[in-house]
Design an enzyme around this catalytic site. Structure first.
Site, PDB file in Angstrom:
ATOM      1  N   LYS A 122     -12.774   3.207  -5.921  1.00 14.63           N
ATOM      2  CA  LYS A 122     -12.324   4.493  -5.363  1.00 14.63           C
ATOM      3  C   LYS A 122     -12.911   5.647  -6.181  1.00 14.63           C
ATOM      4  O   LYS A 122     -13.471   5.433  -7.280  1.00 14.63           O
ATOM      5  CB  LYS A 122     -10.795   4.516  -5.351  1.00 14.63           C
ATOM      6  CG  LYS A 122     -10.189   3.449  -4.410  1.00 14.63           C
ATOM      7  CD  LYS A 122      -8.671   3.498  -4.464  1.00 14.63           C
ATOM      8  CE  LYS A 122      -8.043   2.576  -3.453  1.00 14.63           C
ATOM      9  NZ  LYS A 122      -6.569   2.666  -3.435  1.00 14.63           N
ATOM     10  N   TYR A 176      -7.242   3.067   6.819  1.00 13.89           N
ATOM     11  CA  TYR A 176      -5.823   3.105   6.455  1.00 13.89           C
ATOM     12  C   TYR A 176      -4.933   3.357   7.672  1.00 13.89           C
ATOM     13  O   TYR A 176      -3.898   4.023   7.566  1.00 13.89           O
ATOM     14  CB  TYR A 176      -5.590   4.192   5.397  1.00 13.89           C
ATOM     15  CG  TYR A 176      -6.052   3.805   4.003  1.00 13.89           C
ATOM     16  CD1 TYR A 176      -5.698   2.588   3.427  1.00 13.89           C
ATOM     17  CD2 TYR A 176      -6.819   4.692   3.239  1.00 13.89           C
ATOM     18  CE1 TYR A 176      -6.112   2.248   2.139  1.00 13.89           C
ATOM     19  CE2 TYR A 176      -7.241   4.357   1.949  1.00 13.89           C
ATOM     20  CZ  TYR A 176      -6.865   3.129   1.411  1.00 13.89           C
ATOM     21  OH  TYR A 176      -7.259   2.797   0.128  1.00 13.89           O
ATOM     22  N   PHE A 201       2.727   9.890   1.884  1.00 14.45           N
ATOM     23  CA  PHE A 201       1.615  10.126   0.953  1.00 14.45           C
ATOM     24  C   PHE A 201       0.248  10.110   1.652  1.00 14.45           C
ATOM     25  O   PHE A 201      -0.776  10.283   1.006  1.00 14.45           O
ATOM     26  CB  PHE A 201       1.647   9.077  -0.181  1.00 14.45           C
ATOM     27  CG  PHE A 201       1.550   7.640   0.289  1.00 14.45           C
ATOM     28  CD1 PHE A 201       0.326   7.061   0.623  1.00 14.45           C
ATOM     29  CD2 PHE A 201       2.701   6.867   0.397  1.00 14.45           C
ATOM     30  CE1 PHE A 201       0.244   5.748   1.059  1.00 14.45           C
ATOM     31  CE2 PHE A 201       2.628   5.547   0.839  1.00 14.45           C
ATOM     32  CZ  PHE A 201       1.390   4.991   1.173  1.00 14.45           C
ATOM     33  N   ARG A 238      -7.200 -10.108  -4.764  1.00 17.49           N
ATOM     34  CA  ARG A 238      -5.953  -9.327  -4.834  1.00 17.49           C
ATOM     35  C   ARG A 238      -5.271  -9.563  -6.194  1.00 17.49           C
ATOM     36  O   ARG A 238      -4.729  -8.641  -6.797  1.00 17.49           O
ATOM     37  CB  ARG A 238      -4.998  -9.730  -3.704  1.00 17.49           C
ATOM     38  CG  ARG A 238      -5.426  -9.268  -2.337  1.00 17.49           C
ATOM     39  CD  ARG A 238      -5.308  -7.773  -2.133  1.00 17.49           C
ATOM     40  NE  ARG A 238      -3.948  -7.280  -2.091  1.00 17.49           N
ATOM     41  CZ  ARG A 238      -3.614  -6.037  -1.735  1.00 17.49           C
ATOM     42  NH1 ARG A 238      -4.566  -5.152  -1.404  1.00 17.49           N
ATOM     43  NH2 ARG A 238      -2.368  -5.638  -1.734  1.00 17.49           N
ATOM     44  N   THR A 260      -0.268  -2.813  -6.345  1.00 14.92           N
ATOM     45  CA  THR A 260      -0.641  -1.483  -5.822  1.00 14.92           C
ATOM     46  C   THR A 260      -0.262  -0.378  -6.801  1.00 14.92           C
ATOM     47  O   THR A 260      -1.036   0.572  -7.024  1.00 14.92           O
ATOM     48  CB  THR A 260       0.075  -1.241  -4.462  1.00 14.92           C
ATOM     49  OG1 THR A 260      -0.291  -2.285  -3.569  1.00 14.92           O
ATOM     50  CG2 THR A 260      -0.294   0.109  -3.886  1.00 14.92           C
ATOM     51  N   ARG A 279      -6.234  -2.909 -12.036  1.00 16.98           N
ATOM     52  CA  ARG A 279      -5.314  -1.757 -12.046  1.00 16.98           C
ATOM     53  C   ARG A 279      -4.466  -1.750 -13.314  1.00 16.98           C
ATOM     54  O   ARG A 279      -4.181  -0.672 -13.867  1.00 16.98           O
ATOM     55  CB  ARG A 279      -4.436  -1.798 -10.800  1.00 16.98           C
ATOM     56  CG  ARG A 279      -5.203  -1.404  -9.526  1.00 16.98           C
ATOM     57  CD  ARG A 279      -4.421  -1.728  -8.266  1.00 16.98           C
ATOM     58  NE  ARG A 279      -5.049  -1.199  -7.066  1.00 16.98           N
ATOM     59  CZ  ARG A 279      -4.709  -1.560  -5.836  1.00 16.98           C
ATOM     60  NH1 ARG A 279      -3.737  -2.449  -5.642  1.00 16.98           N
ATOM     61  NH2 ARG A 279      -5.332  -1.031  -4.792  1.00 16.98           N
ATOM     62  N   ASN A 314      -5.364   4.580  -8.237  1.00 19.81           N
ATOM     63  CA  ASN A 314      -5.354   3.167  -8.676  1.00 19.81           C
ATOM     64  C   ASN A 314      -6.719   2.479  -8.621  1.00 19.81           C
ATOM     65  O   ASN A 314      -6.829   1.252  -8.569  1.00 19.81           O
ATOM     66  CB  ASN A 314      -4.269   2.368  -7.947  1.00 19.81           C
ATOM     67  CG  ASN A 314      -4.462   2.338  -6.449  1.00 19.81           C
ATOM     68  OD1 ASN A 314      -5.422   2.912  -5.938  1.00 19.81           O
ATOM     69  ND2 ASN A 314      -3.567   1.687  -5.740  1.00 19.81           N
ATOM     70  N   HIS A 333      -9.891  -0.851  -4.401  1.00 20.12           N
ATOM     71  CA  HIS A 333      -9.305  -1.408  -3.173  1.00 20.12           C
ATOM     72  C   HIS A 333      -9.786  -2.840  -3.003  1.00 20.12           C
ATOM     73  O   HIS A 333     -10.950  -3.149  -3.299  1.00 20.12           O
ATOM     74  CB  HIS A 333      -9.744  -0.594  -1.948  1.00 20.12           C
ATOM     75  CG  HIS A 333      -9.465  -1.303  -0.648  1.00 20.12           C
ATOM     76  ND1 HIS A 333      -8.243  -1.262  -0.024  1.00 20.12           N
ATOM     77  CD2 HIS A 333     -10.258  -2.113   0.130  1.00 20.12           C
ATOM     78  CE1 HIS A 333      -8.286  -2.001   1.080  1.00 20.12           C
ATOM     79  NE2 HIS A 333      -9.495  -2.529   1.195  1.00 20.12           N
ATOM     80  N   GLU A 361     -12.108  -4.770   7.964  1.00 16.99           N
ATOM     81  CA  GLU A 361     -12.632  -3.738   7.061  1.00 16.99           C
ATOM     82  C   GLU A 361     -14.143  -3.888   6.849  1.00 16.99           C
ATOM     83  O   GLU A 361     -14.868  -2.888   6.787  1.00 16.99           O
ATOM     84  CB  GLU A 361     -11.881  -3.802   5.719  1.00 16.99           C
ATOM     85  CG  GLU A 361     -10.428  -3.376   5.854  1.00 16.99           C
ATOM     86  CD  GLU A 361      -9.632  -3.554   4.565  1.00 16.99           C
ATOM     87  OE1 GLU A 361     -10.222  -3.971   3.551  1.00 16.99           O
ATOM     88  OE2 GLU A 361      -8.417  -3.282   4.576  1.00 16.99           O
TER      89      GLU A 361
HETATM   90  P1  IDP Z   1      -3.110  -1.757  -1.646  1.00 16.24           P
HETATM   91  O1  IDP Z   1      -4.219  -0.792  -1.949  1.00 16.24           O
HETATM   92  O2  IDP Z   1      -2.624  -2.444  -2.884  1.00 16.24           O
HETATM   93  O3  IDP Z   1      -3.447  -2.705  -0.527  1.00 16.24           O
HETATM   94  P2  IDP Z   1      -1.489  -0.268   0.265  1.00 16.24           P
HETATM   95  O4  IDP Z   1       0.000  -0.367   0.430  1.00 16.24           O
HETATM   96  O5  IDP Z   1      -2.343  -0.830   1.331  1.00 16.24           O
HETATM   97  O6  IDP Z   1      -1.835  -0.893  -1.154  1.00 16.24           O
HETATM   98  O7  IDP Z   1      -1.818   1.279   0.071  1.00 16.24           O
HETATM   99  C1  IDP Z   1      -3.138   1.735   0.151  1.00 16.24           C
HETATM  100  C2  IDP Z   1      -3.338   2.794  -0.913  1.00 16.24           C
HETATM  101  O8  IDP Z   1      -2.496   3.892  -0.644  1.00 16.24           O
HETATM  102  C3  IDP Z   1      -2.969   2.372  -2.316  1.00 16.24           C
HETATM  103  O9  IDP Z   1      -3.969   1.596  -2.954  1.00 16.24           O
HETATM  104  C4  IDP Z   1      -2.785   3.711  -2.982  1.00 16.24           C
HETATM  105  O10 IDP Z   1      -4.052   4.311  -3.262  1.00 16.24           O
HETATM  106  C5  IDP Z   1      -2.117   4.498  -1.870  1.00 16.24           C
HETATM  107  N1  IDP Z   1      -0.650   4.460  -1.985  1.00 16.24           N
HETATM  108  C6  IDP Z   1       0.173   3.453  -1.661  1.00 16.24           C
HETATM  109  N2  IDP Z   1       1.462   3.760  -1.914  1.00 16.24           N
HETATM  110  C7  IDP Z   1       1.440   5.023  -2.420  1.00 16.24           C
HETATM  111  C8  IDP Z   1       2.472   5.913  -2.869  1.00 16.24           C
HETATM  112  O11 IDP Z   1       3.667   5.613  -2.858  1.00 16.24           O
HETATM  113  N3  IDP Z   1       2.062   7.112  -3.324  1.00 16.24           N
HETATM  114  C9  IDP Z   1       0.752   7.512  -3.340  1.00 16.24           C
HETATM  115  N4  IDP Z   1      -0.242   6.695  -2.921  1.00 16.24           N
HETATM  116  C10 IDP Z   1       0.090   5.462  -2.461  1.00 16.24           C
HETATM  117 MG    MG Z   2      -3.737  -2.396   1.509  1.00 13.29          MG
END
Ligand code: IDP
Ligand code: MG
Length: 201
Positions: free
Chosen positions: A60, A100, A108, A136, A142, A153, A163, A166, A177
């Site tokens: 990212k 997304y 968010f 993963r 996450t 992470r 974070n 991805h 994707e």
């Molecule tokens: P992942 O990246 O671990 O698969 P997802 O739930 O798919 O997690 O969320 C995608 C991305 O959205 C996360 O990697 C993070 O960058 C962002 N994100 C998820 N939850 C939050 C939050 O509560 N606050 C801000 N950003 C978030």
């Molecule tokens: Mg995800």
């Protein structure tokens, strides 16, 4: 005595070779040490069933800005996975909204778009046995605050809004994707020289 005889036979055959068309050092090994197909010290090998599973991994914008691209690639290389596609781009909101799509209603979401378009990303396709699940685990939770040390992470970030990386969360998600980010011809099918160690068991 018997040992001396075997050694002498091997020595002679290695140095003077067996008659016949085959060439090369190993061709001199007595037929008793070959398997039925003529290969030497044949081990029964079979390709792992999902050795060609693929996943999408992206560094990212914060990871690119912090010059973490090399270290993240290195982790996947060291794990034994094969890189089959890679590009750097400034991602559009249109592409991100598809990537997304399941998060569009989250509070968010606007800040996620802002974050992901704040600079270039490096997006990759990696291939290997069980790669979706393993990647993963390598990427970690996450929320970096809950990610274990040793994960990407867990080692490189501390807040969910930055974070670093991805990784697709399921084989179906990975397929979707990969098609979204890459044209088919941008992905290479190539053989690693260590293929027998990484994709066969
Ligand atoms: P992942 O990246 O671990 O698969 P997802 O739930 O798919 O997690 O969320 C995608 C991305 O959205 C996360 O990697 C993070 O960058 C962002 N994100 C998820 N939850 C939050 C939050 O509560 N606050 C801000 N950003 C978030
Ligand atoms: Mg995800």
């Amino acid at each position: 005595m018997l040992q001396r005889h075997i050694f002498k036979t091997l020595f002679q055959q290695f140095h003077f070779g067996n008659p016949g068309p085959a060439k090369g050092l190993l061709c001199g090994i007595p037929s008793a040490l070959r398997d039925g197909h003529g290969s030497v010290w044949h081990r029964s090998k079979s390709s792992l069933p999902d050795a060609r599973e693929r996943t999408l991994v992206a560094v990212k914008p914060d990871g690119v800005q912090r010059r973490l691209v090399g270290q993240i690639i290195q982790r996947f290389e060291h794990r034994g996975f094969k890189l089959v596609g890679l590009k750097m781009l400034q991602v559009s909101e249109a592409l991100l909204s598809q990537h997304y799509c399941q998060l569009r209603t989250k509070p968010f979401y606007p800040s996620l778009l802002h974050y992901m378009t704040s600079g270039p990303v490096v997006v990759m396709v990696w291939e290997g046995h069980n790669i979706v699940q393993v990647s993963r685990t390598m990427v970690g939770h996450t929320n970096p605050a809950e990610a274990q040390a040793g994960t990407i992470r867990g080692d490189f970030s501390f807040h969910v809004s930055r974070n670093v990386v991805h990784a697709s969360d399921s084989p179906e998600g990975a397929q979707r994707e990969i098609q979204l980010w890459f044209e088919g011809e941008d992905l290479l099918n190539w053989d690693c020289c260590d293929q027998s160690s990484t994709s066969e068991a």
